[in-house]
Every structure is written in structure tokens, then in C-alpha cells.
Design a protein around this motif. Structure first.
Motif, mmCIF file in Angstrom:
data_model
loop_
_atom_site.group_PDB
_atom_site.id
_atom_site.type_symbol
_atom_site.label_atom_id
_atom_site.label_comp_id
_atom_site.label_asym_id
_atom_site.label_seq_id
_atom_site.Cartn_x
_atom_site.Cartn_y
_atom_site.Cartn_z
ATOM 1 N N LEU A 107 0.802 -1.222 0.000
ATOM 2 C CA LEU A 107 0.000 0.000 0.000
ATOM 3 C C LEU A 107 0.840 1.279 0.000
ATOM 4 N N LEU A 109 -0.659 -6.386 -5.121
ATOM 5 C CA LEU A 109 -1.798 -6.410 -4.194
ATOM 6 C C LEU A 109 -2.302 -7.830 -3.971
ATOM 7 N N LEU A 111 -2.305 2.038 -3.738
ATOM 8 C CA LEU A 111 -3.237 2.559 -2.735
ATOM 9 C C LEU A 111 -4.529 3.015 -3.408
#
Length: 110
Positions: A13, A56, A19
Motif C-alpha cells: 500500500l 496487491l 493505494l
């Protein structure tokens, strides 16, 4: 969750595009978003988006589902709950039950 898992999540992140992707998927909720749609909405090229989604995925922050020739991505709220629990497990002077209503409220908001 342990410290290494939390570090992996925070590392994933700590980059602006990732993000933004994660926040977009949180907003999308249970509907998620197609990979091309994510790239289009954030104005990110396909190869760059693929690399960021892979980071991610590796951190457990998103999950994906193939739908024909496309892939739909979803925020993994279980990972978020696990991270929040990890961060707050020693709160309140060693009495985590005091913080449990806060954890429950945050978890429900997701």
C-alpha cells in the motif's frame, strides 16, 4: 496475522497507484471491478496496472475471479480485518476486549 504479513501489506500500500487501486476496490464493494476498468478509471496503462494488481494479490489485499476473457478484482476484506486485529490486539493496556467494539465497527463498515 504476524509482523511479516503486516509489513507485506503496508509495503504493497506504500505506492500511490496501488493505494488508489485498493481504495477504488473498497468503494466498489462486492461488485468489484474489471482490470481494464480499474486502469481506465485511474488512467494507468495496462502493463503497469497488471504489475500493481499482482503486488496487491501477493499481499492478500485483493482477490480475483476470471469472467470469460476478463478478470474482476475485489478488495479482500478478510485481510483488512486481520490487519486491524493485528494492529489492535495489544491495545488498551493489554485488554483488547475494550477495543473490540471499535474493531467490530470498522469491520462492519467494510
Amino acid at each position: 496475522m504476524d509482523s511479516l504479513d503486516a509489513i507485506k501489506i503496508f509495503s504493497a500500500l506504500s505506492q500511490q497507484t496501488r493505494l488508489d487501486v485498493f481504495r477504488l476496490l473498497v468503494k466498489a464493494g462486492e461488485d468489484g471491478a474489471l482490470s481494464g476498468e480499474i486502469g481506465h478509471r485511474l488512467d494507468v496503462r495496462q502493463n503497469t496496472m497488471s504489475a500493481n494488481l499482482a503486488v496487491l494479490l501477493n499481499a492478500g489485499l485483493v482477490r480475483n475471479e476470471r469472467q470469460g476473457r476478463t478478470i474482476r478484482y475485489f478488495a479482500n476484506f478478510e485481510t483488512v480485518r486481520g490487519l486491524l486485529g493485528f494492529l489492535m490486539e495489544d491495545c488498551c493496556g493489554g485488554n483488547p476486549e475494550i477495543c473490540q467494539p471499535i474493531i467490530d465497527e470498522i469491520a462492519c463498515a467494510c
